[in-house]
Motif scaffolding. Structure first.
Motif, PDB file in Angstrom:
ATOM      1  N   GLU A 174      69.334  21.819  75.061  1.00 54.85           N
ATOM      2  CA  GLU A 174      68.495  22.091  76.219  1.00 54.85           C
ATOM      3  C   GLU A 174      67.676  23.364  76.072  1.00 54.85           C
ATOM      4  OE1 GLU A 174      67.988  20.251  78.967  1.00 54.85           O
ATOM      5  OE2 GLU A 174      69.289  18.681  78.195  1.00 54.85           O
ATOM      6  N   GLN A 175      68.310  24.420  75.534  1.00 53.46           N
ATOM      7  CA  GLN A 175      67.624  25.702  75.486  1.00 53.46           C
ATOM      8  C   GLN A 175      68.003  26.441  74.212  1.00 53.46           C
ATOM      9  OE1 GLN A 175      68.420  28.151  78.870  1.00 53.46           O
ATOM     10  NE2 GLN A 175      67.031  29.757  78.222  1.00 53.46           N
ATOM     11  N   SER A 176      67.010  26.882  73.499  1.00 55.47           N
ATOM     12  CA  SER A 176      67.236  27.636  72.276  1.00 55.47           C
ATOM     13  C   SER A 176      67.609  29.073  72.623  1.00 55.47           C
ATOM     14  CB  SER A 176      65.972  27.625  71.417  1.00 55.47           C
ATOM     15  OG  SER A 176      66.149  28.414  70.276  1.00 55.47           O
ATOM     16  N   THR A 177      68.560  29.635  71.877  1.00 54.86           N
ATOM     17  CA  THR A 177      68.935  31.028  72.102  1.00 54.86           C
ATOM     18  C   THR A 177      68.122  31.967  71.230  1.00 54.86           C
ATOM     19  OG1 THR A 177      70.702  30.812  70.471  1.00 54.86           O
ATOM     20  CG2 THR A 177      71.295  30.485  72.784  1.00 54.86           C
ATOM     21  N   THR A 178      67.279  31.407  70.388  1.00 55.15           N
ATOM     22  CA  THR A 178      66.448  32.238  69.530  1.00 55.15           C
ATOM     23  C   THR A 178      65.063  31.620  69.406  1.00 55.15           C
ATOM     24  OG1 THR A 178      66.188  33.197  67.340  1.00 55.15           O
ATOM     25  CG2 THR A 178      67.299  31.093  67.432  1.00 55.15           C
ATOM     26  N   GLU A 179      64.066  32.435  69.331  1.00 56.14           N
ATOM     27  CA  GLU A 179      62.704  31.936  69.152  1.00 56.14           C
ATOM     28  C   GLU A 179      62.206  32.193  67.741  1.00 56.14           C
ATOM     29  OE1 GLU A 179      61.111  30.133  71.453  1.00 56.14           O
ATOM     30  OE2 GLU A 179      62.924  30.341  72.653  1.00 56.14           O
ATOM     31  N   SER A 180      62.925  32.978  66.973  1.00 59.74           N
ATOM     32  CA  SER A 180      62.415  33.418  65.678  1.00 59.74           C
ATOM     33  C   SER A 180      62.413  32.336  64.606  1.00 59.74           C
ATOM     34  CB  SER A 180      63.222  34.621  65.180  1.00 59.74           C
ATOM     35  OG  SER A 180      64.568  34.243  64.982  1.00 59.74           O
ATOM     36  N   HIS A 181      63.174  31.281  64.774  1.00 58.45           N
ATOM     37  CA  HIS A 181      63.292  30.282  63.719  1.00 58.45           C
ATOM     38  C   HIS A 181      62.598  28.967  64.050  1.00 58.45           C
ATOM     39  CE1 HIS A 181      66.154  33.010  61.989  1.00 58.45           C
ATOM     40  NE2 HIS A 181      66.895  32.953  63.067  1.00 58.45           N
ATOM     41  N   THR A 182      61.816  28.923  65.096  1.00 57.65           N
ATOM     42  CA  THR A 182      61.271  27.651  65.541  1.00 57.65           C
ATOM     43  C   THR A 182      60.294  27.020  64.555  1.00 57.65           C
ATOM     44  OG1 THR A 182      59.607  28.811  66.827  1.00 57.65           O
ATOM     45  CG2 THR A 182      61.602  28.111  67.997  1.00 57.65           C
ATOM     46  N   MET A 183      59.833  27.744  63.577  1.00 52.10           N
ATOM     47  CA  MET A 183      58.934  27.163  62.580  1.00 52.10           C
ATOM     48  C   MET A 183      59.682  26.200  61.653  1.00 52.10           C
ATOM     49  SD  MET A 183      56.037  28.301  63.359  1.00 52.10           S
ATOM     50  CE  MET A 183      54.992  27.956  61.976  1.00 52.10           C
ATOM     51  N   CYS A 243      72.733  20.942  67.844  1.00 49.76           N
ATOM     52  CA  CYS A 243      72.634  21.197  69.286  1.00 49.76           C
ATOM     53  C   CYS A 243      72.769  22.667  69.669  1.00 49.76           C
ATOM     54  CB  CYS A 243      73.682  20.367  70.032  1.00 49.76           C
ATOM     55  SG  CYS A 243      75.365  20.851  69.663  1.00 49.76           S
ATOM     56  N   SER A 244      72.986  23.544  68.701  1.00 49.06           N
ATOM     57  CA  SER A 244      73.142  24.958  69.028  1.00 49.06           C
ATOM     58  C   SER A 244      72.290  25.807  68.095  1.00 49.06           C
ATOM     59  CB  SER A 244      74.611  25.370  68.879  1.00 49.06           C
ATOM     60  OG  SER A 244      74.734  26.769  69.013  1.00 49.06           O
ATOM     61  N   THR A 245      71.586  26.770  68.682  1.00 47.57           N
ATOM     62  CA  THR A 245      70.811  27.719  67.877  1.00 47.57           C
ATOM     63  C   THR A 245      71.424  29.113  67.948  1.00 47.57           C
ATOM     64  OG1 THR A 245      69.338  28.184  69.726  1.00 47.57           O
ATOM     65  CG2 THR A 245      68.644  26.461  68.171  1.00 47.57           C
ATOM     66  N   PHE A 246      72.706  29.171  68.325  1.00 50.36           N
ATOM     67  CA  PHE A 246      73.376  30.462  68.481  1.00 50.36           C
ATOM     68  C   PHE A 246      73.253  31.297  67.210  1.00 50.36           C
ATOM     69  CE2 PHE A 246      77.348  33.011  68.198  1.00 50.36           C
ATOM     70  CZ  PHE A 246      76.993  33.953  69.149  1.00 50.36           C
ATOM     71  N   GLN A 247      73.525  30.692  66.076  1.00 49.03           N
ATOM     72  CA  GLN A 247      73.360  31.377  64.798  1.00 49.03           C
ATOM     73  C   GLN A 247      72.638  30.415  63.864  1.00 49.03           C
ATOM     74  OE1 GLN A 247      77.354  32.039  63.522  1.00 49.03           O
ATOM     75  NE2 GLN A 247      77.577  33.917  64.674  1.00 49.03           N
ATOM     76  N   ILE A 248      71.621  30.895  63.180  1.00 48.20           N
ATOM     77  CA  ILE A 248      70.920  30.053  62.214  1.00 48.20           C
ATOM     78  C   ILE A 248      70.873  30.805  60.893  1.00 48.20           C
ATOM     79  CG2 ILE A 248      68.701  29.058  61.562  1.00 48.20           C
ATOM     80  CD1 ILE A 248      68.274  28.230  64.381  1.00 48.20           C
ATOM     81  N   ASP A 249      71.358  30.159  59.843  1.00 50.10           N
ATOM     82  CA  ASP A 249      71.241  30.702  58.499  1.00 50.10           C
ATOM     83  C   ASP A 249      69.819  30.399  58.039  1.00 50.10           C
ATOM     84  OD1 ASP A 249      71.223  31.203  55.786  1.00 50.10           O
ATOM     85  OD2 ASP A 249      73.121  30.192  55.387  1.00 50.10           O
TER      86      ASP A 249
END
Length: 191
Positions: A94-103, A70-76
């Motif tokens: 509800e809302q991703s804090t990052t767009e770089s990892h959506t793949m 439920c959180s995209t604050f930090q993604i390894d």
């Protein structure tokens, strides 16, 4: 290509006595339980490392449904991309804090019930009152497991929050099992 002796004899020596071909039925595949993981996030730490070790090792025994977070604050990124090779990663916030990892993951807001309905076992890690599950979630007769590796106040808060749904608790060390109040069953995986 003839790599079977009986086939070779039939082809090149039909005048010799032939062996009868045995029909061997394939064993029926055993039911592999479908497992869903519900975690807080995919940040660096114990949970993502544990899942990266556990899921590939258990592929012959289980069928992973997904890992919900439920959180995209930090993604390894490295660990998450490894994990994505073995199971679906689903962001339910509800809302991703990052767009770089959506793949690496799909977004399916509030999709908990959809995935719970597809599995036999729900394994919940690090979800507590600050990252709640939907109150109307229905686990039915599924096994609901809280798996934990910490021995801190947060672990106890997660346990107290989740216990209304739990059928099992699993500690990853003797120290972590000491957090759960005495008299309650705790299975141990002491690594």
């Amino acid at each position: 290509m003839l790599n079977d002796v009986a086939a070779f004899k039939r082809k090149f020596a039909p005048h010799l006595p032939q062996e009868r071909t045995k029909v061997v039925e394939k064993p029926k595949p055993k039911h592999k339980p479908k497992v869903l993981w519900i975690v807080a996030d995919l940040a660096k730490g114990g949970i993502i490392r544990f899942l990266n070790n556990l899921i590939p090792m258990m592929m012959e025994e289980i069928e992973p449904v997904a890992v919900l977070f439920c959180s995209t604050f930090q993604i390894d990124e490295v660990s998450s991309s490894t994990l994505a090779r073995f199971t679906k990663l689903v962001f339910t916030g509800e809302q991703s804090t990052t767009e770089s990892h959506t793949m690496m993951y799909t977004t399916d807001v509030g999709a908990y019930q959809k995935y719970v309905d597809q599995c036999d076992i729900v394994n919940i890690m690090a979800r507590g009152p600050y990252m709640p599950l939907p109150e109307d979630i229905k686990f039915g007769n599924k096994s609901v497991v809280m798996q934990f590796h910490g021995s801190c106040k947060w672990t106890l808060e997660c346990y107290q929050y989740l216990r209304k749904w739990l059928t099992h608790t699993v500690g990853i060390s003797l120290k972590s099992a000491s957090v759960i109040p005495p008299g309650l069953p705790v299975d141990l995986i002491d690594l």
